[in-house]
Design a protein around this motif. Structure first.
Motif, short mmCIF file in Angstrom:
data_model
loop_
_atom_site.label_atom_id
_atom_site.label_comp_id
_atom_site.label_asym_id
_atom_site.label_seq_id
_atom_site.Cartn_x
_atom_site.Cartn_y
_atom_site.Cartn_z
N HIS A 44 -8.75 4.25 3.16
CA HIS A 44 -7.57 4.99 4.26
C HIS A 44 -6.55 3.85 4.42
O HIS A 44 -5.74 4.54 4.44
N ALA A 45 -6.86 3.36 4.53
CA ALA A 45 -5.91 2.32 6.00
C ALA A 45 -4.79 2.28 5.49
O ALA A 45 -3.22 1.93 5.73
N ALA A 46 -5.49 1.49 4.09
CA ALA A 46 -4.04 1.30 3.16
C ALA A 46 -3.06 2.42 2.97
O ALA A 46 -2.26 1.66 2.90
N GLU A 47 -3.82 3.59 2.48
CA GLU A 47 -2.34 4.72 2.58
C GLU A 47 -1.94 4.57 3.53
O GLU A 47 -0.70 4.88 3.58
N ARG A 48 -2.10 4.77 4.68
CA ARG A 48 -1.80 4.92 6.13
C ARG A 48 -0.10 3.72 6.02
O ARG A 48 0.77 4.13 6.19
N GLN A 49 -1.09 2.12 5.58
CA GLN A 49 0.36 1.58 5.81
C GLN A 49 1.31 1.64 4.52
O GLN A 49 2.46 2.10 5.00
N ILE A 77 -1.19 -5.26 4.77
CA ILE A 77 -2.32 -4.34 4.31
C ILE A 77 -3.89 -5.13 5.08
O ILE A 77 -4.68 -4.79 5.22
N ALA A 121 -3.78 -4.05 8.25
CA ALA A 121 -4.06 -3.26 8.29
C ALA A 121 -5.62 -1.90 8.27
O ALA A 121 -6.31 -1.72 8.35
N THR A 122 -6.27 -3.01 7.30
CA THR A 122 -7.37 -3.15 6.61
C THR A 122 -8.89 -4.17 7.56
O THR A 122 -9.60 -3.70 7.39
N THR A 132 5.76 -2.90 1.95
CA THR A 132 4.32 -3.61 2.18
C THR A 132 3.99 -4.51 2.00
O THR A 132 4.27 -4.51 0.70
N HIS A 180 -13.14 3.35 4.12
CA HIS A 180 -12.05 3.21 4.51
C HIS A 180 -10.92 1.97 4.87
O HIS A 180 -9.59 1.92 5.11
N VAL A 181 -10.88 1.18 3.57
CA VAL A 181 -10.51 0.38 3.54
C VAL A 181 -9.27 0.64 2.95
O VAL A 181 -7.98 1.29 3.01
#
Length: 207
Positions: free
Chosen positions: A14-19, A33, A36-37, A28, A11-12
């Protein structure tokens, strides 16, 4: 005894990837990060050794998903190889989802190839990013080339054509569609690009 991780690593990442997709690597910060995470700066450094470590793990996860999704999407019976190639091309020009079981991201620019985006931004100065991006490209190229070979075996593509050349052609068009999509062109335009690319595949010569 070390404390167990109290967060969902996937989950972390994926959230970082989106950021990273939204802001780029240089745009960024660690604080971005963290926001976002949901992880604090200390946890990010402890688990990933900072922003660069997060990026490399996010790219590794993206590579693992591509390594599962692309071959699976393109594998199957000989008689439907050309159809699978067509379907893959249409899906790819509209963006790569964050995971194979998720729908495409509504923002086309945000759905562009993550590895390619990072490679273009920092790959020239970051050997690890360049290596991971190359691996991402290669796993898709191999899957596309193999699907082309199967279509050739079934008599749907000219057997004299080089499967690797055709794979490079299709992937160059797919990556180019990331740029076209980022400029806000419509889904219909992207579909038209995909159909034109598909039409370029050489068909068998009938005598």
């Amino acid at each position: 005894m070390a404390r167990p991780r109290s967060f969902d690593r996937d989950h972390v990442l994926h959230a970082a990837e989106r950021q990273f997709r939204a802001s780029g690597y240089n745009g960024t910060s660690v604080d971005d990060i963290s926001a976002a995470t949901g992880l604090g700066r200390g946890s990010l450094y402890g688990a990933f050794d900072g922003k660069h470590g997060v990026l490399l793990e996010a790219m590794s996860g993206y590579f693992a998903r591509l390594g599962q999704f692309a071959p699976k999407a393109l594998a199957g019976p000989d008689e439907s190889a050309l159809e699978r190639l067509h379907a893959y091309l249409l899906r790819a020009v509209h963006g790569v989802p964050l995971a194979p079981d998720l729908p495409p991201v509504p923002d086309r620019a945000g759905a562009a190839c993550f590895a390619a985006k990072m490679a273009l931004e920092i790959g020239a100065s970051d050997p690890e990013v360049k290596r991971l991006a190359s691996e991402c490209f290669s796993v898709v190229r191999v899957a596309v080339a193999e699907c082309v070979r199967v279509a050739q075996r079934n008599g749907d593509i000219d057997p004299d054509a080089d499967p690797d050349d055709l794979a490079y052609l299709l992937l160059t068009i797919i990556r180019g569609s990331d740029v076209v999509g980022a400029y806000g062109h419509s889904p219909d335009r992207l579909t038209s690009i995909a159909e034109s690319a598909f039409a370029l595949l050489p068909r068998p010569r009938h005598t």
